[in-house]
Design an enzyme around this catalytic site. Sequence first.
Site, PDB file in Angstrom:
ATOM      1  N   SER A 111       4.746  13.046  -1.275  1.00 46.43           N
ATOM      2  CA  SER A 111       3.661  12.977  -0.287  1.00 46.43           C
ATOM      3  C   SER A 111       2.353  13.595  -0.755  1.00 46.43           C
ATOM      4  O   SER A 111       1.341  13.496  -0.053  1.00 46.43           O
ATOM      5  CB  SER A 111       4.101  13.653   1.022  1.00 46.43           C
ATOM      6  OG  SER A 111       4.997  12.810   1.726  1.00 46.43           O
ATOM      7  N   LYS A 114      -0.628  11.421  -0.684  1.00 47.27           N
ATOM      8  CA  LYS A 114      -1.441  11.263   0.525  1.00 47.27           C
ATOM      9  C   LYS A 114      -2.828  11.866   0.348  1.00 47.27           C
ATOM     10  O   LYS A 114      -3.751  11.535   1.105  1.00 47.27           O
ATOM     11  CB  LYS A 114      -0.739  11.889   1.728  1.00 47.27           C
ATOM     12  CG  LYS A 114       0.518  11.138   2.191  1.00 47.27           C
ATOM     13  CD  LYS A 114       1.121  11.805   3.424  1.00 47.27           C
ATOM     14  CE  LYS A 114       2.250  10.978   4.028  1.00 47.27           C
ATOM     15  NZ  LYS A 114       3.527  11.139   3.319  1.00 47.27           N
ATOM     16  N   SER A 169       3.003  15.136   7.588  1.00 45.35           N
ATOM     17  CA  SER A 169       3.230  14.200   6.490  1.00 45.35           C
ATOM     18  C   SER A 169       3.795  12.888   7.013  1.00 45.35           C
ATOM     19  O   SER A 169       4.667  12.275   6.388  1.00 45.35           O
ATOM     20  CB  SER A 169       4.174  14.806   5.440  1.00 45.35           C
ATOM     21  OG  SER A 169       4.000  14.189   4.186  1.00 45.35           O
TER      22      SER A 169
END
Length: 443
Positions: A111, A114, A169
């Site tokens: 993640s 991101k 997340s």
Amino acid sequence: MIISSFLRPAFAGTVALTTGLTGLLTLLPASVSSPTATAATAVGSRADPGREVSRPADPSLLYRPGTHVRAASGAPAPPKDVSALSWVVADAGSGAVLAAHNAHRALPPASTLKTLFAVTALPRIPAGARHSVTEADLAGLGGGSSLVGVAPGRTYDVADLWRGVFLSSGNDAVRVLAGMNGGWDATITQMQAKARALGANDTRVVSPDGYDEPGQVSSAYDLAVFGRAGLKLPAFAEHCSTVDAQFPGNDGSTFGIRNTNKLLTGSGGVERYPGLIGVKNGYTTNAGNTLVAAARRGDRTLLVTVMNPRSGASQAVYEEARTLLDWGFAAAPAVTPVGSLVPPRPPSPPRQAAEEEKQGPVARAGRAAGPEADAAGGARVAEAGRLAAATRVEPSEPSGRDSAPSGYVWPIVFIGAACLAALALFLVRRAARRRRYPVGPLL
């Protein structure tokens, strides 16, 4: 006496010639009369927090495996108990890389990808927008994805969705925002282009939320680049540093969400790091634990990236980030940068063509393949081209008067010398003519 009188003007002409040549040679640029400084010359003596480092001492250094640091005598040595496969410590203000280990090793980012999604999409989606979510918006979510709780039929402020991305997340929030940004595939293309524009050439985007997909990779270096770029965006900096928030629920109600970055929240047995700004943590089975963290102390902000610690210790990704931040703040004043997060300036078209010619067909094919290179071989060609460009040491560019092209200077010198020689010959002949045909006084 006659010979002496004859040679006197000749000697004067020789002196004039020598003096003239000396004067012309002093006008030559230093780049012509002395060797050019090599690219191994350090950019600066220390990593100053306010001054951007645009070119490292050796651009290829961070592409080499192992740990790299240039610390002055007496500076603390980089920690040896960091087990991560790859890590970077950098100054967020100047972009100077203070130390790194396997900085460009391609690894799954989880993640932390991101960060690139936010850097790409945040400026494109209006901050005051609202969106009513449909079933189609959430189609394609991977099994086991982290979720914030976005539900079809509800209308969300875009700020709520971004908090869902940074704090929880939430891959569901990423899906909705990507749809608002033009669609999943369009967002992938935009993210890939943004990575290249930032000089992050190790990253290949397959899923904008960081979900494990074959071929999706980034590096500690690239993630540090994304974190630095994000901190320049006020909305990014605000969201990544938020600890707690309320998220819309059923019938106008809300529920609390908390940032999963334990180094920021000080939870789960991890002590909060003083001055921590945030940025983003991640985990998948394939990637292991990953983290991009930024902290401020005085006038200096440091960024660290930690990818996949191997020690097996509980919360290792946070504790190793803490260790690297502590070292960075202690050592920064006595460290010479080993690289830079600042992308190189694009060459002018003539110079770019010359560089491609020097690099050969593999590098040219790699540049042509770029982000569109496929898994069947184009990606490998692009990597070869990138590494060829990265490992080639270029001479430093002169500036000011030294930048005058030497090809135009030497003809001027020879023309000037010829003129002076002709003048000297004229003076000698005129003196000889006067000795031969003296003109007496008029009566």
